[in-house]
Design a protein around this motif. Sequence first.
Motif, mmCIF file in Angstrom:
data_model
loop_
_atom_site.group_PDB
_atom_site.id
_atom_site.type_symbol
_atom_site.label_atom_id
_atom_site.label_comp_id
_atom_site.label_asym_id
_atom_site.label_seq_id
_atom_site.Cartn_x
_atom_site.Cartn_y
_atom_site.Cartn_z
ATOM 1 N N GLY A 105 41.668 75.711 10.070
ATOM 2 C CA GLY A 105 40.434 76.461 9.942
ATOM 3 C C GLY A 105 39.517 76.029 8.823
ATOM 4 O O GLY A 105 38.419 76.573 8.685
ATOM 5 N N SER A 140 30.437 81.465 6.426
ATOM 6 C CA SER A 140 31.762 82.052 6.610
ATOM 7 C C SER A 140 32.722 81.048 7.240
ATOM 8 O O SER A 140 32.301 80.145 7.959
ATOM 9 C CB SER A 140 31.679 83.286 7.516
ATOM 10 O OG SER A 140 30.839 84.269 6.966
ATOM 11 N N ARG A 183 37.110 81.041 8.668
ATOM 12 C CA ARG A 183 38.348 81.785 8.846
ATOM 13 C C ARG A 183 39.512 80.807 8.852
ATOM 14 O O ARG A 183 39.547 79.882 9.663
ATOM 15 C CB ARG A 183 38.334 82.560 10.157
ATOM 16 C CG ARG A 183 39.521 83.502 10.325
ATOM 17 C CD ARG A 183 39.561 84.033 11.723
ATOM 18 N NE ARG A 183 40.473 85.171 11.879
ATOM 19 C CZ ARG A 183 41.154 85.422 12.987
ATOM 20 N NH1 ARG A 183 41.020 84.628 14.024
ATOM 21 N NH2 ARG A 183 41.952 86.476 13.064
ATOM 22 N N SER A 236 43.659 80.155 9.195
ATOM 23 C CA SER A 236 44.850 80.704 9.824
ATOM 24 C C SER A 236 46.063 79.931 9.343
ATOM 25 O O SER A 236 45.976 78.741 9.039
ATOM 26 C CB SER A 236 44.770 80.594 11.354
ATOM 27 O OG SER A 236 43.663 81.288 11.857
ATOM 28 N N PHE A 294 36.323 88.043 0.648
ATOM 29 C CA PHE A 294 37.417 87.541 1.471
ATOM 30 C C PHE A 294 38.287 88.703 1.934
ATOM 31 O O PHE A 294 38.478 89.681 1.202
ATOM 32 C CB PHE A 294 38.298 86.579 0.664
ATOM 33 C CG PHE A 294 37.657 85.269 0.304
ATOM 34 C CD1 PHE A 294 36.294 85.029 0.487
ATOM 35 C CD2 PHE A 294 38.426 84.250 -0.262
ATOM 36 C CE1 PHE A 294 35.715 83.820 0.136
ATOM 37 C CE2 PHE A 294 37.873 83.036 -0.608
ATOM 38 C CZ PHE A 294 36.514 82.829 -0.413
ATOM 39 N N THR A 295 38.838 88.558 3.125
ATOM 40 C CA THR A 295 39.749 89.553 3.666
ATOM 41 C C THR A 295 40.987 88.853 4.223
ATOM 42 O O THR A 295 40.865 87.964 5.065
ATOM 43 C CB THR A 295 39.091 90.371 4.780
ATOM 44 O OG1 THR A 295 37.907 91.011 4.273
ATOM 45 C CG2 THR A 295 40.051 91.439 5.298
ATOM 46 N N SER A 352 44.560 89.174 6.300
ATOM 47 C CA SER A 352 45.232 90.009 7.293
ATOM 48 C C SER A 352 46.388 89.207 7.868
ATOM 49 O O SER A 352 46.453 87.989 7.705
ATOM 50 C CB SER A 352 44.265 90.435 8.396
ATOM 51 O OG SER A 352 43.758 89.303 9.081
ATOM 52 N N TYR A 375 45.870 85.362 8.122
ATOM 53 C CA TYR A 375 44.492 84.917 8.251
ATOM 54 C C TYR A 375 43.744 85.182 6.945
ATOM 55 O O TYR A 375 44.075 86.110 6.212
ATOM 56 C CB TYR A 375 43.784 85.662 9.372
ATOM 57 C CG TYR A 375 44.501 85.600 10.700
ATOM 58 C CD1 TYR A 375 45.370 86.622 11.088
ATOM 59 C CD2 TYR A 375 44.327 84.526 11.559
ATOM 60 C CE1 TYR A 375 46.043 86.573 12.291
ATOM 61 C CE2 TYR A 375 44.991 84.461 12.773
ATOM 62 C CZ TYR A 375 45.847 85.486 13.133
ATOM 63 O OH TYR A 375 46.518 85.426 14.330
ATOM 64 N N GLN A 416 39.745 85.611 6.170
ATOM 65 C CA GLN A 416 38.342 85.621 6.552
ATOM 66 C C GLN A 416 37.514 85.498 5.281
ATOM 67 O O GLN A 416 37.609 86.355 4.402
ATOM 68 C CB GLN A 416 37.995 86.904 7.293
ATOM 69 C CG GLN A 416 36.540 86.998 7.713
ATOM 70 C CD GLN A 416 36.169 85.971 8.766
ATOM 71 O OE1 GLN A 416 36.861 85.817 9.770
ATOM 72 N NE2 GLN A 416 35.071 85.248 8.546
ATOM 73 N N MET A 417 36.735 84.441 5.209
ATOM 74 C CA MET A 417 35.943 84.178 4.009
ATOM 75 C C MET A 417 34.467 84.303 4.350
ATOM 76 O O MET A 417 33.984 83.631 5.269
ATOM 77 C CB MET A 417 36.241 82.773 3.481
ATOM 78 C CG MET A 417 37.725 82.531 3.213
ATOM 79 S SD MET A 417 38.055 80.920 2.482
ATOM 80 C CE MET A 417 37.651 79.858 3.869
ATOM 81 N N THR A 418 33.771 85.157 3.642
ATOM 82 C CA THR A 418 32.338 85.348 3.844
ATOM 83 C C THR A 418 31.605 85.135 2.526
ATOM 84 O O THR A 418 32.211 85.093 1.458
ATOM 85 C CB THR A 418 32.040 86.744 4.385
ATOM 86 O OG1 THR A 418 32.442 87.717 3.410
ATOM 87 C CG2 THR A 418 32.789 87.006 5.686
#
Length: 117
Positions: free
Chosen positions: A7, A16, A18, A20, A66-67, A69, A78, A80-82
Amino acid sequence: VQLQASGGGLVQAGGSLRLSCAASGSIFSINRMGWYRQAPGKQRDLVALAGSGGNTNYADSVKGRFTISRDNAKNTVYLQMTSLKPDDTAVYYCNLYEFGLRPRDYWGQGTQVTVSS
């Protein structure tokens, strides 16, 4: 145990991505998966962690952007980078830490994230 990360890529500031990371093999059920990053000439730093029980932890520099999960059934984590910034440019490494009587630490191969200004 093997970790396969994917990713990464090149993105403009404000964009953004993402990441994995899938773990395979015999994995102890009580574990922690997460992401670390290493910029050129710098040490490897924590980005985010997610425990098998659902708890999460973030570096101050990525909180709110960032989140992390995870899907325990797939042994996948995962990120998730924004609102990415040039300072986020680094090689991102996936990590799996197994708790228990014989703690073990595993690392993925790393995926490059480059944020252009």
